[in-house]
Each structure stands twice: as C-alpha cells, then as structure tokens.
Design a protein around this motif. Sequence first.
Motif, PDB file in Angstrom:
ATOM      1  N   PHE A 135     -54.705  26.800  81.819  1.00 53.18           N
ATOM      2  CA  PHE A 135     -53.591  27.590  82.601  1.00 53.18           C
ATOM      3  C   PHE A 135     -53.661  29.034  81.873  1.00 53.18           C
ATOM      4  N   LEU A 136     -53.541  29.012  80.562  1.00 51.39           N
ATOM      5  CA  LEU A 136     -53.368  30.008  79.683  1.00 51.39           C
ATOM      6  C   LEU A 136     -54.654  31.172  79.539  1.00 51.39           C
ATOM      7  N   PHE A 137     -55.750  30.364  79.230  1.00 53.57           N
ATOM      8  CA  PHE A 137     -56.858  31.306  78.878  1.00 53.57           C
ATOM      9  C   PHE A 137     -57.907  31.485  80.017  1.00 53.57           C
ATOM     10  N   LYS A 138     -57.328  31.323  81.326  1.00 52.47           N
ATOM     11  CA  LYS A 138     -58.199  31.603  82.304  1.00 52.47           C
ATOM     12  C   LYS A 138     -58.556  33.220  82.449  1.00 52.47           C
ATOM     13  N   HIS A 162     -49.579  37.614  80.248  1.00 50.45           N
ATOM     14  CA  HIS A 162     -48.312  37.516  79.233  1.00 50.45           C
ATOM     15  C   HIS A 162     -47.384  36.714  80.468  1.00 50.45           C
ATOM     16  N   VAL A 163     -47.094  35.528  79.671  1.00 49.92           N
ATOM     17  CA  VAL A 163     -46.198  34.494  80.463  1.00 49.92           C
ATOM     18  C   VAL A 163     -45.060  33.999  79.626  1.00 49.92           C
ATOM     19  N   SER A 164     -44.212  33.606  80.197  1.00 48.21           N
ATOM     20  CA  SER A 164     -43.023  32.946  79.639  1.00 48.21           C
ATOM     21  C   SER A 164     -43.332  31.393  79.616  1.00 48.21           C
ATOM     22  N   THR A 191     -42.889  19.623  75.753  1.00 51.05           N
ATOM     23  CA  THR A 191     -44.270  19.596  75.644  1.00 51.05           C
ATOM     24  C   THR A 191     -44.798  21.003  75.713  1.00 51.05           C
ATOM     25  N   VAL A 192     -44.228  21.634  76.666  1.00 46.06           N
ATOM     26  CA  VAL A 192     -44.839  23.059  76.719  1.00 46.06           C
ATOM     27  C   VAL A 192     -44.340  23.892  75.750  1.00 46.06           C
ATOM     28  N   TYR A 193     -43.099  23.846  75.347  1.00 42.75           N
ATOM     29  CA  TYR A 193     -42.348  24.756  74.251  1.00 42.75           C
ATOM     30  C   TYR A 193     -43.316  24.300  72.848  1.00 42.75           C
ATOM     31  N   ASN A 194     -43.249  22.863  72.737  1.00 45.02           N
ATOM     32  CA  ASN A 194     -44.041  22.607  71.384  1.00 45.02           C
ATOM     33  C   ASN A 194     -45.584  22.920  71.326  1.00 45.02           C
ATOM     34  N   THR A 195     -46.205  23.026  72.504  1.00 48.20           N
ATOM     35  CA  THR A 195     -47.750  23.572  72.820  1.00 48.20           C
ATOM     36  C   THR A 195     -47.758  25.019  72.366  1.00 48.20           C
ATOM     37  N   LEU A 196     -46.882  25.633  72.774  1.00 48.07           N
ATOM     38  CA  LEU A 196     -47.043  27.282  72.971  1.00 48.07           C
ATOM     39  C   LEU A 196     -46.797  27.513  71.401  1.00 48.07           C
ATOM     40  N   GLY A 197     -45.810  26.885  70.797  1.00 47.54           N
ATOM     41  CA  GLY A 197     -45.407  27.182  69.551  1.00 47.54           C
ATOM     42  C   GLY A 197     -46.639  26.860  68.454  1.00 47.54           C
ATOM     43  N   LEU A 198     -47.289  25.783  68.784  1.00 48.26           N
ATOM     44  CA  LEU A 198     -48.437  25.280  68.111  1.00 48.26           C
ATOM     45  C   LEU A 198     -49.827  26.258  68.109  1.00 48.26           C
ATOM     46  N   PHE A 199     -49.642  26.738  69.684  1.00 49.48           N
ATOM     47  CA  PHE A 199     -50.850  27.649  69.909  1.00 49.48           C
ATOM     48  C   PHE A 199     -50.557  28.979  69.100  1.00 49.48           C
ATOM     49  N   ALA A 200     -49.251  29.420  69.034  1.00 48.67           N
ATOM     50  CA  ALA A 200     -48.929  30.720  68.473  1.00 48.67           C
ATOM     51  C   ALA A 200     -49.272  30.671  66.785  1.00 48.67           C
ATOM     52  N   ASN A 201     -48.765  29.356  66.358  1.00 50.44           N
ATOM     53  CA  ASN A 201     -48.934  29.264  64.767  1.00 50.44           C
ATOM     54  C   ASN A 201     -50.454  29.028  64.579  1.00 50.44           C
ATOM     55  N   LYS A 202     -51.217  28.808  65.320  1.00 44.05           N
ATOM     56  CA  LYS A 202     -52.693  28.494  64.959  1.00 44.05           C
ATOM     57  C   LYS A 202     -53.404  30.039  65.355  1.00 44.05           C
ATOM     58  N   GLY A 203     -52.832  30.949  66.021  1.00 44.41           N
ATOM     59  CA  GLY A 203     -53.568  32.102  66.290  1.00 44.41           C
ATOM     60  C   GLY A 203     -54.245  32.355  67.684  1.00 44.41           C
ATOM     61  N   LEU A 204     -53.924  31.147  68.583  1.00 42.27           N
ATOM     62  CA  LEU A 204     -54.324  31.379  69.927  1.00 42.27           C
ATOM     63  C   LEU A 204     -53.544  32.343  70.707  1.00 42.27           C
ATOM     64  N   LEU A 205     -52.270  32.458  70.429  1.00 46.15           N
ATOM     65  CA  LEU A 205     -51.437  33.212  71.243  1.00 46.15           C
ATOM     66  C   LEU A 205     -50.645  34.063  70.315  1.00 46.15           C
ATOM     67  N   ARG A 206     -50.031  35.043  71.071  1.00 47.41           N
ATOM     68  CA  ARG A 206     -49.165  36.018  70.203  1.00 47.41           C
ATOM     69  C   ARG A 206     -47.692  35.888  71.152  1.00 47.41           C
ATOM     70  N   GLU A 207     -46.812  35.708  70.339  1.00 44.30           N
ATOM     71  CA  GLU A 207     -45.343  35.726  70.704  1.00 44.30           C
ATOM     72  C   GLU A 207     -44.802  36.872  70.631  1.00 44.30           C
ATOM     73  N   VAL A 208     -44.211  37.495  72.017  1.00 42.05           N
ATOM     74  CA  VAL A 208     -43.582  38.813  72.060  1.00 42.05           C
ATOM     75  C   VAL A 208     -42.171  38.472  72.436  1.00 42.05           C
ATOM     76  N   ILE A 209     -41.321  38.740  71.299  1.00 46.41           N
ATOM     77  CA  ILE A 209     -39.793  38.536  71.687  1.00 46.41           C
ATOM     78  C   ILE A 209     -39.246  39.948  72.129  1.00 46.41           C
ATOM     79  N   ASN A 218     -53.684  37.885  74.559  1.00 46.65           N
ATOM     80  CA  ASN A 218     -54.470  38.859  73.914  1.00 46.65           C
ATOM     81  C   ASN A 218     -53.705  39.119  72.439  1.00 46.65           C
ATOM     82  N   THR A 219     -54.769  38.648  71.591  1.00 51.70           N
ATOM     83  CA  THR A 219     -54.040  38.341  70.190  1.00 51.70           C
ATOM     84  C   THR A 219     -54.482  39.421  69.229  1.00 51.70           C
TER      85      THR A 219
END
Length: 137
Positions: free
Chosen positions: A31-34, A38-40, A59-77, A88-89
């Motif tokens: 879903f994310l990388f298609k 910017h999604v919540s 699972t969604v929150y944990n996966t998003l956190g993991l993806f952000a920590n590994k550099g696949l996503l940016r968290e915009v707070i 877009n990283t």
Amino acid sequence: MAEKTGEQHVKYLLNAHGITPTQQRIKIANFLFKKQQHVSADQILSTINQGQQPVSKATVYNTLGLFANKGLLREVIIDPNKVFYDTNTKHHHHFYNTDTNTLTDVNDGEITIQTLPALPKGTDLHSVEVIIKVNNQ
C-alpha cells in the motif's frame, strides 16, 4: 503477474533494509510504496482493513515505526497526536493544511535558511524541517 512482481520488489526492498518480510509487512508496504504519498496510520489501517485479512492497529503502528527506523519512511510530526508517514525519504519541507488535514511537499529549493541559532552545548545538527501550516480562505 504484475502483482507478483510488485510483491517480489517489496520483499526485496524489505530484505535490503534488514526487515523480515512477514505477510502483514508486505501488505502494508504494498500500500505504502505504490506511489509517493503522505498518510497517517489511521488512513493505512482503514484502507488495508477493507480487504479480507485485517491487520491490527498495533501491527500497523509497529510496522510504520520499523519502516521509519530502517529508513524506508519519514515521520512528519505535525503535533504529538498527528503524525504522517512520508514515502519520500529525501530531505524536504511541507505544507500542512489544518482544514483538510493534508500534507503536501514544498518544492525543492523554495525554502532557504540563511542562519540558525547557536546549537545547545553538546549537540550536533541533525536536520532542519519546515512545516508551514495553512488553512483554506
């Protein structure tokens, strides 16, 4: 066949970032990388759970956190209760529309920061991110 190729690409992407490609992570990553977006977490959760195999909120929150920590996503707070995940990283800035709850990219080079205040003692500059909050007229 194209869907299989997409899933193979997602598995490769996850493996390349040291992430075990579980069924739920693949579903979220598909879903994310298609496209760049910017999604919540709630948007991801509601979209993914329209299918036959729901994924838990944790699972969604944990996966998003993991993806952000590994550099696949940016968290915009935006604030402590409003976080967007940006596919877009690359370093860039954003507009946040408070009326529509949408986040959009500011074009590269449109913001120039000439000076910054002195950093607190014992710190190094990590990044500067500008979020310009707007509303509809």
